[in-house]
Design a protein around this motif. Structure first.
Motif, PDB file in Angstrom:
ATOM      1  N   THR A 183       0.819  -1.206   0.000  1.00 22.47           N
ATOM      2  CA  THR A 183       0.000   0.000   0.000  1.00 22.47           C
ATOM      3  C   THR A 183       0.857   1.262   0.000  1.00 22.47           C
ATOM      4  N   GLU A 184       0.496   2.191  -0.884  1.00 21.61           N
ATOM      5  CA  GLU A 184       1.167   3.489  -0.915  1.00 21.61           C
ATOM      6  C   GLU A 184       0.572   4.388   0.159  1.00 21.61           C
TER       7      GLU A 184
ATOM      8  N   PRO B 285       0.121   8.150   2.259  1.00 25.39           N
ATOM      9  CA  PRO B 285      -0.096   9.530   1.817  1.00 25.39           C
ATOM     10  C   PRO B 285       1.190  10.318   1.610  1.00 25.39           C
TER      11      PRO B 285
ATOM     12  N   ARG C  21       5.872   3.457   0.761  1.00 24.24           N
ATOM     13  CA  ARG C  21       5.065   2.247   0.674  1.00 24.24           C
ATOM     14  C   ARG C  21       5.274   1.394   1.907  1.00 24.24           C
TER      15      ARG C  21
ATOM     16  N   SER D  34      -7.668   1.406   2.116  1.00 22.91           N
ATOM     17  CA  SER D  34      -6.533   2.233   1.697  1.00 22.91           C
ATOM     18  C   SER D  34      -6.513   3.414   2.653  1.00 22.91           C
TER      19      SER D  34
ATOM     20  N   VAL E 144      -9.704   1.329  -5.142  1.00 27.96           N
ATOM     21  CA  VAL E 144      -9.516   2.619  -5.807  1.00 27.96           C
ATOM     22  C   VAL E 144      -8.051   2.973  -6.026  1.00 27.96           C
ATOM     23  N   ASP E 145      -7.153   2.386  -5.231  1.00 26.54           N
ATOM     24  CA  ASP E 145      -5.734   2.710  -5.377  1.00 26.54           C
ATOM     25  C   ASP E 145      -4.937   1.601  -6.055  1.00 26.54           C
ATOM     26  N   VAL E 146      -5.651   0.595  -6.609  1.00 24.97           N
ATOM     27  CA  VAL E 146      -4.956  -0.510  -7.278  1.00 24.97           C
ATOM     28  C   VAL E 146      -5.449  -0.624  -8.719  1.00 24.97           C
TER      29      VAL E 146
ATOM     30  N   ASP F 162      -9.190  -0.603  -9.309  1.00 24.47           N
ATOM     31  CA  ASP F 162     -10.603  -0.217  -9.247  1.00 24.47           C
ATOM     32  C   ASP F 162     -11.557  -1.397  -9.411  1.00 24.47           C
TER      33      ASP F 162
END
Length: 227
Positions: A52-53, A55, A59, A72, A81-83, A85
């Motif tokens: 996970t990235e 903010p 990572r 996330s 939404v951050d990979v 979708d």
């Protein structure tokens, strides 16, 4: 004549803090194998396991895939939404039932697991050098207990207090098959994993190295209509 092998040191059930309970060896070998096989499937998609990235642009060192709801920082969504979708895989009924049995095993109250219905599972994979910083699980809208299951390499699980990331905290060694449940006064305690012990897992689980950790949670979020 050779000396007999020493007997394993018993690891008793322990209440680490009010509402935080460690149950060593709760998962038998067959149950651990089933989790390893299932996690391999979930890691392939529909949302692949990823680091996970954060903010700030970094990572996480832990790789994660989610069921039910996608996490996330710092929210839950039905799609990743951050990979890619894609909609996340559902929480299977057998896994939710395992969560209920885990809560019942942790707490003496015979009704503790009544109504416990985890609707998201975060599956984390730790390599030998992966870590998890001290954090609170506070993106949920309920205070239902969190169920944590460990498979593979042992780790140091640092369980703290609900006020800050520092002391007081207790370091607990979690082994393959161990259960840890935290709820009640300890539901929002800070916790993390400062160390993993490589090559300590049982290869008979089907996991040749690393640590799998499944955390079951109740989000308190409404399911979309028609789901």
């Amino acid at each position: 004549m050779t000396d007999p092998l020493p007997l394993p040191i018993p690891r008793p059930r322990r209440e680490v803090a009010p509402g935080a309970v460690h149950v060593p060896g709760w998962l038998d070998l067959d149950a651990q194998r089933r989790l390893v096989v299932a996690c391999r499937g979930w890691a392939r998609g529909p949302v692949p396991m990823r680091r996970t990235e954060l903010p700030g642009g970094g990572r996480m060192s832990v790789s994660t895939v989610c069921l039910g709801w996608h996490w996330s920082p710092y929210r839950y969504t039905r799609t990743a939404v951050d990979v890619n979708d894609a909609p996340v895989a559902p929480v299977p009924a057998w896994l939710a039932d395992l969560g209920r049995r885990a809560v019942a095993a942790a707490y003496p109250d015979p009704g503790a697991a009544d109504g416990y219905d985890p609707d998201t599972v975060l599956i984390n994979f730790y390599t030998g050098d992966a870590r998890m910083g001290m954090h609170q699980d506070k993106d949920e809208r309920t205070d239902a207990p969190i169920v944590s299951l460990s498979v593979g390499d042992a780790c140091t699980f640092r369980f703290g207090n609900p006020r800050n990331r520092g002391r007081p905290y207790t370091d607990v060694r979690l082994e393959s098959g161990d259960l840890f449940v935290f709820g009640g006064p300890s539901r929002f305690a800070y916790h993390g994993v400062p160390r993993v012990f490589p090559s300590t897992g049982d290869r008979r689980t089907g996991l040749p190295g690393g640590r799998l950790n499944l955390t079951m949670r109740t989000t308190g979020l409404d399911a979309p209509s028609g789901s």
